[in-house]
Design an enzyme around this catalytic site. Sequence first.
Site, PDB file in Angstrom:
ATOM      1  N   GLU A   1      12.234 -21.714  -3.892  1.00  0.00           N
ATOM      2  CA  GLU A   1      13.558 -21.093  -3.792  1.00  0.00           C
ATOM      3  C   GLU A   1      14.225 -21.403  -2.465  1.00  0.00           C
ATOM      4  O   GLU A   1      13.597 -21.888  -1.527  1.00  0.00           O
ATOM      5  CB  GLU A   1      13.493 -19.579  -4.064  1.00  0.00           C
ATOM      6  CG  GLU A   1      12.562 -18.811  -3.170  1.00  0.00           C
ATOM      7  CD  GLU A   1      12.435 -17.331  -3.562  1.00  0.00           C
ATOM      8  OE1 GLU A   1      12.350 -16.991  -4.751  1.00  0.00           O
ATOM      9  OE2 GLU A   1      12.397 -16.509  -2.633  1.00  0.00           O
TER      10      GLU A   1
ATOM     11  N   LYS B   1       5.356 -14.029 -10.076  1.00  0.00           N
ATOM     12  CA  LYS B   1       6.714 -14.027  -9.527  1.00  0.00           C
ATOM     13  C   LYS B   1       7.638 -14.908 -10.389  1.00  0.00           C
ATOM     14  O   LYS B   1       8.827 -14.624 -10.524  1.00  0.00           O
ATOM     15  CB  LYS B   1       6.699 -14.547  -8.088  1.00  0.00           C
ATOM     16  CG  LYS B   1       6.038 -13.595  -7.076  1.00  0.00           C
ATOM     17  CD  LYS B   1       6.245 -14.115  -5.647  1.00  0.00           C
ATOM     18  CE  LYS B   1       5.158 -13.677  -4.682  1.00  0.00           C
ATOM     19  NZ  LYS B   1       5.225 -12.316  -4.209  1.00  0.00           N
TER      20      LYS B   1
ATOM     21  N   HIS C   1       5.452 -13.042   7.546  1.00  0.00           N
ATOM     22  CA  HIS C   1       5.948 -12.553   6.257  1.00  0.00           C
ATOM     23  C   HIS C   1       5.286 -11.251   5.821  1.00  0.00           C
ATOM     24  O   HIS C   1       5.276 -10.909   4.639  1.00  0.00           O
ATOM     25  CB  HIS C   1       5.788 -13.605   5.153  1.00  0.00           C
ATOM     26  CG  HIS C   1       6.504 -14.884   5.447  1.00  0.00           C
ATOM     27  ND1 HIS C   1       7.854 -14.922   5.681  1.00  0.00           N
ATOM     28  CD2 HIS C   1       6.073 -16.158   5.575  1.00  0.00           C
ATOM     29  CE1 HIS C   1       8.213 -16.171   5.930  1.00  0.00           C
ATOM     30  NE2 HIS C   1       7.148 -16.945   5.877  1.00  0.00           N
TER      31      HIS C   1
ATOM     32  N   ARG D   1       3.408  -0.499  -8.049  1.00  0.00           N
ATOM     33  CA  ARG D   1       2.455   0.461  -7.468  1.00  0.00           C
ATOM     34  C   ARG D   1       3.188   1.243  -6.391  1.00  0.00           C
ATOM     35  O   ARG D   1       4.330   0.974  -6.078  1.00  0.00           O
ATOM     36  CB  ARG D   1       1.297  -0.304  -6.832  1.00  0.00           C
ATOM     37  CG  ARG D   1       1.828  -1.358  -5.837  1.00  0.00           C
ATOM     38  CD  ARG D   1       0.738  -1.968  -5.009  1.00  0.00           C
ATOM     39  NE  ARG D   1       1.160  -3.215  -4.394  1.00  0.00           N
ATOM     40  CZ  ARG D   1       1.802  -3.318  -3.246  1.00  0.00           C
ATOM     41  NH1 ARG D   1       2.137  -2.240  -2.575  1.00  0.00           N
ATOM     42  NH2 ARG D   1       2.147  -4.491  -2.764  1.00  0.00           N
TER      43      ARG D   1
HETATM   44  P1  ADP Z   1       3.438  -4.191   0.898  1.00  0.00           P
HETATM   45  O1  ADP Z   1       4.765  -4.746   0.565  1.00  0.00           O
HETATM   46  O2  ADP Z   1       3.255  -2.784   0.437  1.00  0.00           O
HETATM   47  O3  ADP Z   1       2.987  -4.440   2.287  1.00  0.00           O
HETATM   48  P2  ADP Z   1       1.514  -6.227   0.127  1.00  0.00           P
HETATM   49  O4  ADP Z   1       1.513  -6.962  -1.161  1.00  0.00           O
HETATM   50  O5  ADP Z   1       1.776  -6.977   1.358  1.00  0.00           O
HETATM   51  O6  ADP Z   1       2.522  -5.013  -0.044  1.00  0.00           O
HETATM   52  O7  ADP Z   1       0.094  -5.516   0.288  1.00  0.00           O
HETATM   53  C1  ADP Z   1      -0.068  -4.155   0.178  1.00  0.00           C
HETATM   54  C2  ADP Z   1      -1.345  -3.774   0.820  1.00  0.00           C
HETATM   55  O8  ADP Z   1      -2.379  -4.079  -0.059  1.00  0.00           O
HETATM   56  C3  ADP Z   1      -1.610  -4.504   2.117  1.00  0.00           C
HETATM   57  O9  ADP Z   1      -1.268  -3.748   3.239  1.00  0.00           O
HETATM   58  C4  ADP Z   1      -3.085  -4.737   2.075  1.00  0.00           C
HETATM   59  O10 ADP Z   1      -3.755  -3.733   2.802  1.00  0.00           O
HETATM   60  C5  ADP Z   1      -3.454  -4.557   0.656  1.00  0.00           C
HETATM   61  N1  ADP Z   1      -3.810  -5.822   0.041  1.00  0.00           N
HETATM   62  C6  ADP Z   1      -3.057  -6.903  -0.114  1.00  0.00           C
HETATM   63  N2  ADP Z   1      -3.748  -7.864  -0.735  1.00  0.00           N
HETATM   64  C7  ADP Z   1      -4.965  -7.368  -0.980  1.00  0.00           C
HETATM   65  C8  ADP Z   1      -6.143  -7.856  -1.612  1.00  0.00           C
HETATM   66  N3  ADP Z   1      -6.203  -9.092  -2.115  1.00  0.00           N
HETATM   67  N4  ADP Z   1      -7.202  -7.051  -1.708  1.00  0.00           N
HETATM   68  C9  ADP Z   1      -7.165  -5.814  -1.211  1.00  0.00           C
HETATM   69  N5  ADP Z   1      -6.088  -5.292  -0.600  1.00  0.00           N
HETATM   70  C10 ADP Z   1      -5.004  -6.054  -0.487  1.00  0.00           C
HETATM   71  P1  ADP Z   2       4.603 -11.114  -0.975  1.00  0.00           P
HETATM   72  O1  ADP Z   2       4.122 -11.055  -2.377  1.00  0.00           O
HETATM   73  O2  ADP Z   2       3.682 -11.804  -0.074  1.00  0.00           O
HETATM   74  O3  ADP Z   2       5.064  -9.777  -0.503  1.00  0.00           O
HETATM   75  P2  ADP Z   2       7.444 -11.822  -1.144  1.00  0.00           P
HETATM   76  O4  ADP Z   2       8.017 -12.701  -2.190  1.00  0.00           O
HETATM   77  O5  ADP Z   2       7.696 -10.369  -1.295  1.00  0.00           O
HETATM   78  O6  ADP Z   2       5.885 -12.108  -1.049  1.00  0.00           O
HETATM   79  O7  ADP Z   2       7.973 -12.316   0.281  1.00  0.00           O
HETATM   80  C1  ADP Z   2       7.422 -11.840   1.470  1.00  0.00           C
HETATM   81  C2  ADP Z   2       8.378 -12.088   2.620  1.00  0.00           C
HETATM   82  O8  ADP Z   2       8.696 -13.491   2.754  1.00  0.00           O
HETATM   83  C3  ADP Z   2       9.722 -11.411   2.499  1.00  0.00           C
HETATM   84  O9  ADP Z   2       9.676 -10.067   2.909  1.00  0.00           O
HETATM   85  C4  ADP Z   2      10.574 -12.271   3.411  1.00  0.00           C
HETATM   86  O10 ADP Z   2      10.362 -11.973   4.762  1.00  0.00           O
HETATM   87  C5  ADP Z   2      10.046 -13.654   3.167  1.00  0.00           C
HETATM   88  N1  ADP Z   2      10.805 -14.346   2.112  1.00  0.00           N
HETATM   89  C6  ADP Z   2      10.550 -14.310   0.794  1.00  0.00           C
HETATM   90  N2  ADP Z   2      11.450 -15.037   0.104  1.00  0.00           N
HETATM   91  C7  ADP Z   2      12.309 -15.548   1.020  1.00  0.00           C
HETATM   92  C8  ADP Z   2      13.454 -16.401   0.950  1.00  0.00           C
HETATM   93  N3  ADP Z   2      13.903 -16.903  -0.212  1.00  0.00           N
HETATM   94  N4  ADP Z   2      14.104 -16.714   2.089  1.00  0.00           N
HETATM   95  C9  ADP Z   2      13.664 -16.255   3.282  1.00  0.00           C
HETATM   96  N5  ADP Z   2      12.585 -15.449   3.417  1.00  0.00           N
HETATM   97  C10 ADP Z   2      11.913 -15.113   2.300  1.00  0.00           C
HETATM   98 MG    MG Z   3       6.547  -8.624  -1.212  1.00  0.00          MG
END
Ligand code: ADP
Ligand code: ADP
Ligand code: MG
Length: 664
Positions: free
Chosen positions: A200, A116, A235, A292
């Site tokens: 952030e 990130k 989250h 993806r």
């Molecule tokens: P999205 O924004 O599509 O929900 P996430 O990053 O939260 O993306 O995860 C996508 C999906 O991938 C999740 O619903 C979970 O089932 C799967 N996932 C996330 N982390 C892992 C991991 N470390 N190993 C296997 N599957 C994972």
């Molecule tokens: P992940 O890789 O787990 O998906 P993200 O960076 O996409 O992580 O953040 C996941 C969630 O966390 C976002 O959908 C939001 O709800 C919350 N979030 C992320 N960044 C912020 C922010 N700067 N302020 C408030 N909420 C945040």
């Molecule tokens: Mg995300």
Amino acid sequence: MFSKILIANRGEIACRVIKTARRLGIKTVAVYSDADRNARHVAMADEAVHIGPSPARESYLLADKIIAAARHTGAQAIHPGYGFLSENAGFAEACAKAGIVFIGPPPPAIHAMGSKSEAKKIMEKAKVPLVPGYHGDDQSPDLLAKEAGRIGFPVLIKASAGGGGKGMRVVEEAAKFADALAGAKREAKASFADDHVLVEKYLTRPRHIEIQVFADSHGNCLYLFERDCSIQRRHQKVIEEAPAPNMDPARRKAMGEAAVAAAKAIGYQGAGTVEFIANQDGTFYFMEMNTRLQVEHPVTEMITGQDLVEWQLVVAAGGHLPLTQDQLRIDGHAVEVRLYAEDPNRNFLPSTGTLVHLRLPAETLNVRVDTGVRQGDTVTPFYDPMIAKVIVHDRDRTSAMRRMAALMGETEVVGVTTNAALLKALCSHPAFVGGEVDTGFIERHHDTLFAKPAPANDRMLAAATLARLLEFEPAAQSNDPWDLKNGFRLLEAGHDEVRWKDSEREVAVIARRRRDGSFGLELPGGPRDARVERRTDGRLVIRLDGDTFATTVARRPTADGVDYAVFADGTSRTLRLVDPLDVTQYEAVASGEGAVRAPLPGKIIDLRVKAGDKVSKGQPLLVLEAMKMEHTLAAPADGTVKTVRYAVGEQVAEGAELVEFEDG
Ligand code: ADP
Ligand code: ADP
Ligand code: MG
């Protein structure tokens, strides 16, 4: 186009990819772990290869084994789904080395967005707006604390390598920063083997709005509009919809173009999602890019009428994007819910177990159900506990939400706890339906969303009682215990008391069978006249006085009793049977003659006596298995056994003479 692909994933996404491949005439190869031997994705694929034990790191995460499986089966390309190896640049490179197409972006693009922090540096250069923050290399706690102060509290600490909401900490004030940082780093190290973090500004009441992008290898790149994924728990997304509520066309265009700029900055190809965090006033900032297909891609497919997996295959095979930006249109509104095996009342703790009963909404032109499980399958602790995604498409948001709430009310899952009631409460919540959308919604409306379920009403008690009584109804022609009409031969003249435990309270329902096949029920609300009929699909149609309703009653024996899950009126309630009808009633059938007869058709599973044995009244004679339950038949009086007419394992008809006694 490819003629055979391997899907390096499981569950609903593997099934979903197979579906498109099949439609396009492409053969599919599934891979599976021990736990998934009989999984739906294995059954759906043309071929399947076992790749190892149940834990993902010993199966679905083994790049070498998966590539070997592709080679062995002659698959030309690998679709990684999401999660697992989907964002692993090393895996994409290994595929290329093996001469297999990775259905995803080029490895350097995955790599660029894998961190990130690095992604933010690239986006900064591409002039994509960023959340105010620090994403530098210096990780000393003092510097990070100083940066947090500069940004201004509250701040959010995030693992650079993060995903799935792991390694994230909100910090409200300077005094708590050091502890939170240590916690985030610990979690990041454990989950991603990398404790690099960024800091952030933590936005208050933000929305998560993401843009679906697509690029081909001929320099074309476009966006397929936005998805709003603000309804989250911990989250993590719970409900996703497209288009985003209250999005104006100018903002849509600005976000879409920013996302395309982001994709172009890293030489992107294939399907990708650029996630933005947006303020209520519409200002938006880049958050991360997922390189993806996303879990929630179906809402985009519904509003655009496109199949994104087909697009992925076309692009991976070297083709052009099927459409241009100005050929894309938004049609209506789509919403997706993630039906999880988890307990919202226990902080969303995953729930595991066998799906002894599963009725998902029926698919129609406007309702789509993506699932990787069937009734009888088990939700194990090894993988993500998602049961299904349900997606609804309608002409506008209000209609889509109304439909979804109704579908969640009709969803029947027995064997694991689910979030169905919460999803229904969300989709029918006036504030959410009215357009109040931000990532704090669930927490803020906790009290109304998690309202204590009401005790079983008379309809539910009647349904459970009638279902219980039907179990003793012998089948007319067929052996299928469910294939019954009304009528009640066994307990002809008498009345039954069926006792239920409903949470803390105990309720007794008295049932009298009448000659015409109806029942007189004494329910807490008063006496009612009841008729019941079982439909061929297993549902019961019940008439209580003048009021007719359909219901499902699913019976589930547990270690300490038998549960009856009743689904009616869009809600469900589980009742525990107290004191199941026991042998005392069968004794009545047996007494008065010199023999014990079978009270219902079944199988002898245990014999406790033989000819010549002296028995005393109440002594168990044999065990009969019927209607999936064991019934012990006891001696009606003191006496001597003359004949035992059947052996263990034999099937007996209702009324068959089982044990005969000496005269007197
Ligand atoms: P999205 O924004 O599509 O929900 P996430 O990053 O939260 O993306 O995860 C996508 C999906 O991938 C999740 O619903 C979970 O089932 C799967 N996932 C996330 N982390 C892992 C991991 N470390 N190993 C296997 N599957 C994972
Ligand atoms: P992940 O890789 O787990 O998906 P993200 O960076 O996409 O992580 O953040 C996941 C969630 O966390 C976002 O959908 C939001 O709800 C919350 N979030 C992320 N960044 C912020 C922010 N700067 N302020 C408030 N909420 C945040
Ligand atoms: Mg995300």
